[in-house]
Scaffold this motif. Structure first.
Motif, PDB file in Angstrom:
ATOM      1  N   ASP A   9       0.840  -1.183   0.000  1.00  0.00           N
ATOM      2  CA  ASP A   9       0.000   0.000   0.000  1.00  0.00           C
ATOM      3  C   ASP A   9       0.881   1.241   0.000  1.00  0.00           C
ATOM      4  N   MET A  10       0.749   2.039  -1.039  1.00  0.00           N
ATOM      5  CA  MET A  10       1.595   3.212  -1.161  1.00  0.00           C
ATOM      6  C   MET A  10       0.821   4.506  -0.890  1.00  0.00           C
ATOM      7  N   THR A  11      -0.285   4.430  -0.156  1.00  0.00           N
ATOM      8  CA  THR A  11      -1.050   5.636   0.126  1.00  0.00           C
ATOM      9  C   THR A  11      -0.292   6.560   1.066  1.00  0.00           C
ATOM     10  N   LEU A  30      10.009  -5.040   5.794  1.00  0.00           N
ATOM     11  CA  LEU A  30       9.695  -5.374   4.406  1.00  0.00           C
ATOM     12  C   LEU A  30       9.395  -4.111   3.606  1.00  0.00           C
ATOM     13  N   GLU A  31       8.623  -3.197   4.163  1.00  0.00           N
ATOM     14  CA  GLU A  31       8.291  -1.961   3.456  1.00  0.00           C
ATOM     15  C   GLU A  31       9.540  -1.147   3.128  1.00  0.00           C
ATOM     16  N   ILE A  32      10.427  -1.032   4.078  1.00  0.00           N
ATOM     17  CA  ILE A  32      11.669  -0.280   3.846  1.00  0.00           C
ATOM     18  C   ILE A  32      12.533  -1.012   2.819  1.00  0.00           C
ATOM     19  N   ALA A  33      12.646  -2.312   2.955  1.00  0.00           N
ATOM     20  CA  ALA A  33      13.476  -3.098   2.037  1.00  0.00           C
ATOM     21  C   ALA A  33      12.966  -3.016   0.602  1.00  0.00           C
ATOM     22  N   LEU A  34      11.660  -3.040   0.415  1.00  0.00           N
ATOM     23  CA  LEU A  34      11.107  -2.955  -0.933  1.00  0.00           C
ATOM     24  C   LEU A  34      11.431  -1.618  -1.587  1.00  0.00           C
ATOM     25  N   LYS A  83       7.549   3.202  -9.445  1.00  0.00           N
ATOM     26  CA  LYS A  83       6.147   3.546  -9.142  1.00  0.00           C
ATOM     27  C   LYS A  83       5.583   2.613  -8.070  1.00  0.00           C
ATOM     28  N   LYS A  84       5.840   1.310  -8.196  1.00  0.00           N
ATOM     29  CA  LYS A  84       5.374   0.350  -7.190  1.00  0.00           C
ATOM     30  C   LYS A  84       5.914   0.688  -5.806  1.00  0.00           C
ATOM     31  N   ALA A  85       7.118   1.226  -5.768  1.00  0.00           N
ATOM     32  CA  ALA A  85       7.748   1.584  -4.493  1.00  0.00           C
ATOM     33  C   ALA A  85       7.351   2.983  -4.027  1.00  0.00           C
ATOM     34  N   GLN A 107      11.807  11.857   1.031  1.00  0.00           N
ATOM     35  CA  GLN A 107      12.079  12.504   2.316  1.00  0.00           C
ATOM     36  C   GLN A 107      11.720  11.572   3.473  1.00  0.00           C
ATOM     37  N   ALA A 108      10.589  10.885   3.362  1.00  0.00           N
ATOM     38  CA  ALA A 108      10.182   9.952   4.411  1.00  0.00           C
ATOM     39  C   ALA A 108      11.192   8.814   4.542  1.00  0.00           C
ATOM     40  N   LEU A 109      11.688   8.323   3.424  1.00  0.00           N
ATOM     41  CA  LEU A 109      12.689   7.251   3.465  1.00  0.00           C
ATOM     42  C   LEU A 109      13.970   7.742   4.130  1.00  0.00           C
TER      43      LEU A 109
END
Length: 119
Positions: A9-11, A30-34, A83-85, A107-109
């Motif tokens: 979910d990329m919202t 997992l979210e960070i790794a992706l 885009k998926k990321a 910035q969030a990353l």
């Protein structure tokens, strides 16, 4: 054959507190790794650099293909992974697709990896 990125979910630009705040749970890791995996390619880094430094703020896939010296389908594949990321945002205009960097996601990353960064 390389593994494909799972759909997430990329919202929201990113999920969690800084990695130094406390040990991450599996979902947050997992979210960070992706996101990092999507960026872990020289072509994708170059595409992000072009998008982030373009004066207009968005670039057509055809111009990106010329800039990186690859075919449009190959560039479209790389942009699809970004885009998926959640790193880029597309906008279709007729036959062309224009991309811009999703600066909030980047910035969030940065903040998740190093909360003292860029202050």
């Amino acid at each position: 054959m390389p593994k494909t990125l799972p759909v997430i979910d990329m919202t929201d630009p990113i999920c969690c507190a800084p990695v130094s705040a406390s040990p991450l749970d599996d979902a947050a890791a997992l979210e960070i790794a992706l996101r990092l995996k999507a960026l872990a390619d020289p072509v994708r880094i170059k595409l992000m650099s072009i998008l982030l430094t373009d004066a207009a703020g968005e670039v057509c896939t055809c111009d990106l293909a010329t800039a990186v010296g690859l075919s449009e389908p190959t560039v479209s594949h790389h942009l699809g992974q970004l885009k998926k990321a959640g790193m880029v945002l597309p906008q279709r205009r007729g036959m062309n697709v224009y991309y811009r960097a999703h600066a909030d996601a980047l910035q969030a990353l940065r903040q998740v990896l190093d909360p003292t960064c860029c202050r």
